[in-house]
Design an enzyme around this catalytic site. Structure first.
Site, PDB file in Angstrom:
ATOM      1  N   GLY A   1       1.004  -0.645   0.221  1.00 47.66           N
ATOM      2  CA  GLY A   1      -0.323   0.094   0.579  1.00 47.66           C
ATOM      3  C   GLY A   1       0.809   1.461  -0.248  1.00 47.66           C
ATOM      4  O   GLY A   1       0.325   2.209  -0.061  1.00 47.66           O
ATOM      5  N   CYS A   2       1.891   1.147  -0.228  1.00 47.88           N
ATOM      6  CA  CYS A   2       3.380   2.390  -0.675  1.00 47.88           C
ATOM      7  C   CYS A   2       3.459   2.415  -1.435  1.00 47.88           C
ATOM      8  O   CYS A   2       3.741   1.227  -2.405  1.00 47.88           O
ATOM      9  CB  CYS A   2       4.102   1.984   0.804  1.00 47.88           C
TER      10      CYS A   2
END
Length: 138
Positions: free
Chosen positions: A50-51
Site C-alpha cells: 500500500g506504499c
C-alpha cells in the site's frame, strides 16, 4: 547512531520549525537517524503493501516486553515518516501499540494535512501493518 526523540520532544521540535519546508527537512533528518538496516529486513515478509515507495518494517519483542523496530525505505521523506512512527511507538508493548491513538499525535504535528495523498495512504498502510503485527504478538 542518534536516538529518536520521545513523543513530546518530537512535537516540540516540529513546532519549532518555522515552515513546512523546515518540517520536511526535519522529517528527512529523522529518517537519517534510523540505524542501517540488516540483511534480514529487506525480505518479502517485511514489505508494507500500500506504499508507493518501497517500505520495510520489522518488529521484534525485547526481553522487557517492549517492541524493537527496524525500518527502511527507498525514499528519504518516507524513511523519515517511518522514523516519526517509530518515535511514537518506541518503548511500547504490543498492547500499548494496539491502543495508542497515533492520529492524535499527527494532529499535534499537523502532519497529515501536509502530506500528498499517496504519502498519506502509505502512512496509513504503515500504521495498519504495525498495529496488525503488534496484535499478532499478543
Amino acid at each position: 547512531m542518534a536516538t529518536l526523540p520521545e513523543k513530546e520532544k518530537l512535537v516540540r521540535n516540529f513546532n519549532c520549525c518555522t515552515n513546512w519546508e523546515d518540517k520536511y527537512l526535519y522529517i528527512i533528518e529523522l529518517g537519517a537517524k534510523l540505524p542501517e538496516s540488516s540483511e534480514s529486513l529487506h525480505q518479502p515478509e517485511n514489505v508494507i503493501a500500500g506504499c508507493q515507495s518501497q517500505v520495510w518494517i520489522k518488529m521484534n519483542t525485547q526481553s522487557d516486553g517492549t517492541i524493537a523496530f527496524e525500518g527502511d525505505s527507498d525514499a528519504a521523506i518516507v524513511k523519515g515518516l517511518i522514523a516519526v512512527l517509530f518515535s511514537l511507538y518506541q518503548n511500547l508493548t504490543p498492547v500499548d501499540i494496539v491502543t495508542l491513538n497515533v492520529r492524535h499525535w499527527f494532529e499535534e504535528l499537523t502532519l497529515t494535512q501536509h502530506l500528498t495523498p499517496s504519502r498519506s495512504q502509505g502512512l496509513e498502510a504503515m500504521i495498519r501493518a504495525i498495529r496488525h503485527n503488534a496484535q499478532n504478538l499478543l
